[in-house]
Design an enzyme around this catalytic site. Structure first.
Site, PDB file in Angstrom:
ATOM      1  N   ARG A  86      -1.096  -9.271  13.251  1.00  0.00           N
ATOM      2  CA  ARG A  86      -1.601  -8.220  12.345  1.00  0.00           C
ATOM      3  C   ARG A  86      -2.396  -8.840  11.200  1.00  0.00           C
ATOM      4  O   ARG A  86      -3.398  -8.293  10.762  1.00  0.00           O
ATOM      5  CB  ARG A  86      -0.425  -7.393  11.790  1.00  0.00           C
ATOM      6  CG  ARG A  86       0.175  -6.467  12.844  1.00  0.00           C
ATOM      7  CD  ARG A  86       1.568  -6.022  12.481  1.00  0.00           C
ATOM      8  NE  ARG A  86       1.593  -5.116  11.352  1.00  0.00           N
ATOM      9  CZ  ARG A  86       2.657  -4.932  10.569  1.00  0.00           C
ATOM     10  NH1 ARG A  86       3.775  -5.607  10.774  1.00  0.00           N
ATOM     11  NH2 ARG A  86       2.599  -4.080   9.581  1.00  0.00           N
ATOM     12  N   ARG A 118      11.540  -7.605   6.264  1.00  0.00           N
ATOM     13  CA  ARG A 118      11.670  -6.158   6.028  1.00  0.00           C
ATOM     14  C   ARG A 118      12.621  -5.518   7.049  1.00  0.00           C
ATOM     15  O   ARG A 118      12.572  -5.832   8.240  1.00  0.00           O
ATOM     16  CB  ARG A 118      10.275  -5.521   6.157  1.00  0.00           C
ATOM     17  CG  ARG A 118      10.255  -4.031   5.918  1.00  0.00           C
ATOM     18  CD  ARG A 118       8.900  -3.553   5.550  1.00  0.00           C
ATOM     19  NE  ARG A 118       7.959  -3.601   6.678  1.00  0.00           N
ATOM     20  CZ  ARG A 118       6.702  -3.170   6.582  1.00  0.00           C
ATOM     21  NH1 ARG A 118       6.249  -2.679   5.459  1.00  0.00           N
ATOM     22  NH2 ARG A 118       5.902  -3.250   7.624  1.00  0.00           N
ATOM     23  N   LYS A 140       0.834  -1.218   0.000  1.00  0.00           N
ATOM     24  CA  LYS A 140       0.000   0.000   0.000  1.00  0.00           C
ATOM     25  C   LYS A 140       0.862   1.260   0.000  1.00  0.00           C
ATOM     26  O   LYS A 140       0.568   2.214  -0.705  1.00  0.00           O
ATOM     27  CB  LYS A 140      -0.937   0.026   1.228  1.00  0.00           C
ATOM     28  CG  LYS A 140      -1.906  -1.125   1.311  1.00  0.00           C
ATOM     29  CD  LYS A 140      -2.902  -0.943   2.447  1.00  0.00           C
ATOM     30  CE  LYS A 140      -2.291  -0.901   3.834  1.00  0.00           C
ATOM     31  NZ  LYS A 140      -1.684  -2.192   4.276  1.00  0.00           N
ATOM     32  N   ARG A 157      -9.950   0.560   8.745  1.00  0.00           N
ATOM     33  CA  ARG A 157      -9.508  -0.800   9.048  1.00  0.00           C
ATOM     34  C   ARG A 157     -10.595  -1.610   9.730  1.00  0.00           C
ATOM     35  O   ARG A 157     -10.398  -2.780  10.015  1.00  0.00           O
ATOM     36  CB  ARG A 157      -8.291  -0.734   9.963  1.00  0.00           C
ATOM     37  CG  ARG A 157      -6.969  -0.948   9.218  1.00  0.00           C
ATOM     38  CD  ARG A 157      -5.879  -0.790  10.241  1.00  0.00           C
ATOM     39  NE  ARG A 157      -4.640  -1.457   9.997  1.00  0.00           N
ATOM     40  CZ  ARG A 157      -3.585  -0.906   9.426  1.00  0.00           C
ATOM     41  NH1 ARG A 157      -3.644   0.283   8.910  1.00  0.00           N
ATOM     42  NH2 ARG A 157      -2.459  -1.562   9.358  1.00  0.00           N
ATOM     43  N   ARG A 159      11.302  -3.289  12.287  1.00  0.00           N
ATOM     44  CA  ARG A 159      10.201  -2.611  12.989  1.00  0.00           C
ATOM     45  C   ARG A 159       9.676  -3.539  14.079  1.00  0.00           C
ATOM     46  O   ARG A 159       9.574  -4.745  13.850  1.00  0.00           O
ATOM     47  CB  ARG A 159       9.065  -2.352  11.979  1.00  0.00           C
ATOM     48  CG  ARG A 159       8.808  -0.905  11.672  1.00  0.00           C
ATOM     49  CD  ARG A 159       7.875  -0.736  10.514  1.00  0.00           C
ATOM     50  NE  ARG A 159       6.502  -1.167  10.782  1.00  0.00           N
ATOM     51  CZ  ARG A 159       5.480  -0.940   9.954  1.00  0.00           C
ATOM     52  NH1 ARG A 159       5.675  -0.305   8.825  1.00  0.00           N
ATOM     53  NH2 ARG A 159       4.269  -1.353  10.248  1.00  0.00           N
TER      54      ARG A 159
HETATM   55  P1  AMP Z   1       0.597   0.076   9.160  1.00  0.00           P
HETATM   56  O1  AMP Z   1       1.886   0.785   9.010  1.00  0.00           O
HETATM   57  O2  AMP Z   1      -0.503   0.618   8.287  1.00  0.00           O
HETATM   58  O3  AMP Z   1       0.727  -1.419   9.054  1.00  0.00           O
HETATM   59  O4  AMP Z   1       0.094   0.367  10.666  1.00  0.00           O
HETATM   60  C1  AMP Z   1       0.872  -0.002  11.779  1.00  0.00           C
HETATM   61  C2  AMP Z   1       0.008  -0.096  13.030  1.00  0.00           C
HETATM   62  O5  AMP Z   1      -0.612   1.181  13.288  1.00  0.00           O
HETATM   63  C3  AMP Z   1      -1.167  -1.073  12.948  1.00  0.00           C
HETATM   64  O6  AMP Z   1      -0.781  -2.407  13.240  1.00  0.00           O
HETATM   65  C4  AMP Z   1      -2.088  -0.486  14.027  1.00  0.00           C
HETATM   66  O7  AMP Z   1      -1.616  -0.788  15.315  1.00  0.00           O
HETATM   67  C5  AMP Z   1      -1.911   1.010  13.831  1.00  0.00           C
HETATM   68  N1  AMP Z   1      -2.904   1.537  12.855  1.00  0.00           N
HETATM   69  C6  AMP Z   1      -2.668   2.033  11.602  1.00  0.00           C
HETATM   70  N2  AMP Z   1      -3.805   2.415  10.994  1.00  0.00           N
HETATM   71  C7  AMP Z   1      -4.803   2.158  11.880  1.00  0.00           C
HETATM   72  C8  AMP Z   1      -6.220   2.305  11.839  1.00  0.00           C
HETATM   73  N3  AMP Z   1      -6.847   2.778  10.753  1.00  0.00           N
HETATM   74  N4  AMP Z   1      -6.919   1.929  12.946  1.00  0.00           N
HETATM   75  C9  AMP Z   1      -6.311   1.456  14.037  1.00  0.00           C
HETATM   76  N5  AMP Z   1      -4.994   1.260  14.146  1.00  0.00           N
HETATM   77  C10 AMP Z   1      -4.230   1.607  13.079  1.00  0.00           C
END
Ligand code: AMP
Length: 213
Positions: free
Chosen positions: A166, A126, A16, A92, A155
């Site tokens: 996740r 990663r 993404k 989400r 990370r």
């Molecule tokens: P990402 O980088 O998009 O994978 O996001 C990393 C982490 O941020 C996720 O595993 C969640 O803990 C938090 N996060 C990101 N976007 C959201 C969202 N829309 N709602 C809730 N938590 C989020």
């Protein structure tokens, strides 16, 4: 569609972020990403919400979703300042999708599809360069410079355990959002397992076709 308003949705590791950057550059829209916004505000005090954890960090490290109120506010503020956007990492869950419908209209929803096995391979390998933010991969893309190799970090939420969590959260909570958008006329499903350049070709064609409609 002058400045498109697009959501990109898909499991963690689907690409993404990469494709959002392409869209940002090609169409001059703003890239709004809740994951990055939360990573920059990891230690924000949210104890007043009286939820399970007191900071976004604790949710993120566990691979759980940060409470909706925190994320909704970040998105509302970013959207109010944007003229056209690619929204990455939100909504989400179905509650966030309802919230988004109240905030703005969407021109398109792009859904990236990748198998769980491939996602685990991509995410656990990663690595990030803490000095530049550049992303590498232990199998597919390591830097030549040994100094850079040595300083690479994983990370916290790319550990095997957090990745599995996740992906479970995606399947249980976010996959229903994909189904929610499936019948919508701006919905396009893309095979995210192809080479990133082929994914981009497909996305660009889909957006251009939609703009011409
Ligand atoms: P990402 O980088 O998009 O994978 O996001 C990393 C982490 O941020 C996720 O595993 C969640 O803990 C938090 N996060 C990101 N976007 C959201 C969202 N829309 N709602 C809730 N938590 C989020």
């Amino acid at each position: 569609m002058a400045t498109p308003q697009i959501v990109i949705i898909g499991p963690p590791g689907a690409g993404k972020g990469t494709q959002s950057s392409n869209i940002e550059e090609e169409y001059g829209v703003e890239h709004i990403t809740t994951g990055d916004a939360l990573r920059s505000n990891k230690d924000m005090d949210i104890s007043y919400l009286d939820t399970e954890h007191d900071t976004p960090r604790a949710y993120m490290e566990a691979g759980e979703l940060v409470p909706d109120v925190v994320v909704n506010e970040i998105v509302a503020e970013a959207l109010s300042a944007a003229d056209g956007f690619i929204l990455d990492g939100y909504p989400r869950n179905l509650e966030q999708a309802t919230e988004l419908e109240e905030m703005t209209d969407l021109d398109m929803v792009l859904s990236l599809d990748v198998s769980r096995e491939e996602l685990i391979r991509r995410l656990t390998g990663r690595r990030v360069d803490p000095e530049t933010g550049d992303i590498y991969h232990t199998e597919f893309n390591m830097p030549d410079d040994e100094e850079v190799q040595e300083r690479l970090e994983q990370r916290d939420d790319d550990s095997r355990e957090a990745v599995e969590r996740r992906l479970d959260v995606f399947e249980d909570t976010t996959a229903p959002v994909v189904e929610h958008y499936r019948d919508y006329e701006g919905f396009v499903e893309i095979d995210g397992e192809q080479h990133p350049e082929d994914v981009w070709d497909e996305i660009k064609k889909a957006i251009d076709a939609h703009i011409d409609d």
